[in-house]
Design an enzyme around this catalytic site. Structure first.
Site, PDB file in Angstrom:
ATOM      1  NE  ARG A 242      -4.158  -1.631   0.060  1.00  0.00           N
ATOM      2  CZ  ARG A 242      -4.230  -2.749  -0.644  1.00  0.00           C
ATOM      3  NH1 ARG A 242      -3.190  -3.129  -1.388  1.00  0.00           N
ATOM      4  NH2 ARG A 242      -5.314  -3.502  -0.609  1.00  0.00           N
ATOM      5  CD  GLU A 271      -3.160   3.342  -5.582  1.00  0.00           C
ATOM      6  OE1 GLU A 271      -4.239   2.815  -5.943  1.00  0.00           O
ATOM      7  OE2 GLU A 271      -2.213   2.691  -5.096  1.00  0.00           O
ATOM      8  CG  HIS A 289      -2.877  -0.774  -6.531  1.00  0.00           C
ATOM      9  ND1 HIS A 289      -3.279  -0.073  -5.424  1.00  0.00           N
ATOM     10  CD2 HIS A 289      -2.679  -2.051  -6.105  1.00  0.00           C
ATOM     11  CE1 HIS A 289      -3.335  -0.883  -4.377  1.00  0.00           C
ATOM     12  NE2 HIS A 289      -2.969  -2.098  -4.772  1.00  0.00           N
TER      13      HIS A 289
END
Length: 325
Positions: A242, A271, A289
């Site tokens: 993370r 993000e 991601h």
């Protein structure tokens, strides 16, 4: 036959046979449109509840599921995470409302571990700038000098299923693997061919530090300026966990100074689309991601997330390893 309820799915589609699993059980999937943000989700949840019948389950990906959404769905019984990390779900609010929260732990471990290795290789061999300059017409062989991974020390912070997968790869590619995980059995780490160490020892010895720990209050900003300063000069940092585990301003400063030679990141603190100096740093390889986003992993995760909902609503027990609350 009237569906037994609606399943709110916080992504525009599911891979594999997940959609069919839900429909065969008499459930009605409700997908959020492409481009949905966390701000849009409460209104969409209410729209699903009003227009498609009681929302009895949610399949959650990355959008935030807060108490506002949980409170807007009075018939909600289960939130099934499409993945392993549940930091985007307000589990306290869910538990208070008697809602079961589950995850698909381990389903994408191999894919994430392979992505971590890809980031290590890309950072060590300057693959992004090399490919960019070659596509632009250059052929600068003399300019680039990468790092050979053989003989390097790989340090893993966290030894869950992803860490175990990467440890096996690291033994082959690098040779020496160190592990820091206060919750893992030391004998189990040794049995996997790795060496259990303290965090201080890992930082001092590892040429590559790869993060595989969950985001908790203890790990938030774990990799800060003092952490980075304690790493070996010229070491690399990789994060497929993370973004909030890393202090990005401190990492940028360490890259600028050269103390950290390269970084491979598959997650950032923010993000949403945008620009930052870290995103464009020449020695940072950043991906959006997608560590678990292989075809195989997405199919397995989607089918497990949907299957968990079907089984739970049918009164079957959730596997203890998958149940969060």
């Amino acid at each position: 036959m009237r569906p037994a309820g609606t399943v709110l799915i916080t992504t525009p589609e599911l891979a594999g046979a997940a959609d069919a699993l839900l429909k065969e059980a008499g459930l009605r999937p409700f997908y959020v449109p492409k481009g949905t943000t966390g701000q849009d989700l409460p209104d969409l949840a209410r729209a699903a509840q009003a227009g498609h019948g009681p929302v009895v389950a949610v399949i959650s990906r990355s959008l935030r599921l807060g108490s506002d959404i949980i409170g807007a769905l009075p018939d909600l019984r289960i939130i099934s995470k499409h993945g392993a990390g549940v930091d985007n779900i307000d589990t306290l609010a869910a538990a208070a409302a008697g809602i079961c929260v589950t995850r698909t732990s381990g389903s994408n471990a191999r894919s994430v571990a392979e992505h971590a290795l890809a980031l290590i290789l890309a950072a060590a061999r300057h693959l992004v700038p090399l490919a960019t300059s070659t596509a632009a017409g250059d052929w600068e062989r003399a300019r680039w000098r990468g790092e050979q991974l053989g003989g390097k020390v790989l340090g893993l912070v966290g030894f869950g299923q992803i860490g175990r997968e990467l440890a096996a790869m690291g033994r082959v590619v690098c040779g020496t693997v160190l592990v820091h995980d206060p919750f893992a059995d030391a004998d189990g780490i040794r049995a996997a061919g790795a060496e259990p160490v303290t965090l201080a020892t890992l930082r001092a010895r590892a040429d590559i530090v790869s993060l595989h720990c969950p985001l908790t209050e203890e790990t938030r900003s774990l990799v800060d300026a003092p952490f980075l300063a304690a790493m070996r000069p010229g070491a690399m940092l990789v994060n497929t966990a993370r973004g909030e585990i890393v202090d990005e301003a401190a990492l940028l400063a360490a890259l600028e100074s050269g103390h950290i030679s390269a970084a491979g990141l598959d997650s950032l603190c923010d993000e949403t689309p945008g620009h930052s100096a870290l995103r464009h740093h020449p020695r940072a390889v950043i991906t959006p991601h997608v560590g678990g986003s292989t075809r195989q992993a997405m199919e397995i995760v989607a089918e497990r997330a949907a299957g968990t909902i079907v089984d739970f609503l049918a009164g079957k027990p959730v596997r203890p390893a998958d149940r969060v609350c």
